[in-house]
Motif scaffolding. Structure first.
Motif, PDB file in Angstrom:
ATOM      1  N   TYR A 169       3.174  64.991  22.018  1.00  0.00           N
ATOM      2  CA  TYR A 169       2.465  63.742  22.286  1.00  0.00           C
ATOM      3  C   TYR A 169       3.361  62.569  21.905  1.00  0.00           C
ATOM      4  N   VAL A 224       3.404  58.622  20.396  1.00  0.00           N
ATOM      5  CA  VAL A 224       2.622  57.685  19.602  1.00  0.00           C
ATOM      6  C   VAL A 224       3.376  56.360  19.529  1.00  0.00           C
ATOM      7  N   ASP A 235       0.116  61.803  13.715  1.00  0.00           N
ATOM      8  CA  ASP A 235      -0.626  61.707  14.978  1.00  0.00           C
ATOM      9  C   ASP A 235      -1.196  60.306  15.187  1.00  0.00           C
ATOM     10  N   GLY A 236      -0.814  59.358  14.331  1.00  0.00           N
ATOM     11  CA  GLY A 236      -1.243  57.970  14.477  1.00  0.00           C
ATOM     12  C   GLY A 236      -2.519  57.622  13.745  1.00  0.00           C
ATOM     13  N   THR A 237      -3.223  58.612  13.198  1.00  0.00           N
ATOM     14  CA  THR A 237      -4.465  58.334  12.474  1.00  0.00           C
ATOM     15  C   THR A 237      -4.174  57.442  11.269  1.00  0.00           C
ATOM     16  N   ALA A 275      -6.084  53.281  14.586  1.00  0.00           N
ATOM     17  CA  ALA A 275      -4.963  54.231  14.665  1.00  0.00           C
ATOM     18  C   ALA A 275      -3.896  53.732  15.640  1.00  0.00           C
ATOM     19  N   HIS A 326      -1.885  56.599  21.484  1.00  0.00           N
ATOM     20  CA  HIS A 326      -1.072  57.637  22.138  1.00  0.00           C
ATOM     21  C   HIS A 326      -0.813  57.218  23.574  1.00  0.00           C
ATOM     22  N   GLN A 334      -6.259  59.719  25.097  1.00  0.00           N
ATOM     23  CA  GLN A 334      -6.942  60.205  23.903  1.00  0.00           C
ATOM     24  C   GLN A 334      -5.931  60.896  22.976  1.00  0.00           C
ATOM     25  N   ALA A 335      -6.177  60.785  21.678  1.00  0.00           N
ATOM     26  CA  ALA A 335      -5.240  61.346  20.707  1.00  0.00           C
ATOM     27  C   ALA A 335      -5.176  62.878  20.778  1.00  0.00           C
ATOM     28  N   ASN A 336      -6.208  63.500  21.361  1.00  0.00           N
ATOM     29  CA  ASN A 336      -6.204  64.974  21.402  1.00  0.00           C
ATOM     30  C   ASN A 336      -5.497  65.534  22.636  1.00  0.00           C
TER      31      ASN A 336
END
Ligand code: FES
Length: 169
Positions: free
Chosen positions: A94, A96, A128-130, A139, A142, A162-164
């Motif tokens: 991913y 970020v 993951d940017g959280t 956050a 992405h 979406q981050a997922n």
């Protein structure tokens, strides 16, 4: 020499026509032409600048990050010229943003602490940017990451996902 002694055919130059030089009238005409020429050139430059498009060239928002093999599993790679982190996990990739969501400072990956830190006001994020802590309101976003036809990673910074969402490659 008196007036009577002057030869009758010799013409004397007038007060405005010096002998062998510019007359006052010619000088003023040339000065006026020069001033008009300068004014015309200035007007042409201003008109050209007014009519030419006022375009701001910005870097492309999508970029190729290279082959997936360049990124080891469980790594965070900062792409400086794009201000993006490419994160590779076992599950995939991913991308970020490295731009802090507080006031836009560029964050830094801290491998020893395994977090992304903002040097400006202390916001901290997971890889993951959280958001972990600090004044950042949210956050890190992405960006869409895909594979090109020739097998390279491509990130589009205009497309926030979406981050997922993970690219399996
Ligand atoms: S700009 Fe990052 S914490 Fe303020």
């Amino acid at each position: 020499m008196s007036e009577a002694e002057k030869p009758s055919g010799a013409a004397e130059p007038g007060p405005s026509e010096p002998e062998g030089g510019l007359s006052r009238r010619d000088f003023l005409n040339e000065a006026a032409l020069g001033a008009l020429g300068i004014a015309g050139l200035g007007a042409a430059i201003v008109t050209y600048r007014y009519l030419s498009p006022n375009v701001l060239f910005e870097p492309a928002t999508a970029f190729r990050a290279g082959s997936p093999d360049l990124f080891p599993v469980d790594s965070v790679t900062y792409i400086q010229e794009q201000q993006v982190y490419i994160v590779r996990l076992k599950e995939g990739f991913y991308a970020v943003s490295a731009v802090c969501t507080h006031l836009g400072c560029i964050t830094q990956w801290k491998p020893e602490a395994e977090m992304i830190a903002c040097p400006c006001h202390g916001s901290k994020f997971k890889s993951d940017g959280t958001k972990i802590e600090g004044p950042a309101p949210r956050a890190l976003p992405h960006f869409a990451i895909t594979l090109t036809a020739d097998g390279e990673l491509r990130v589009d910074k205009l497309e926030v996902v979406q981050a997922n969402q993970v690219l399996r490659a």
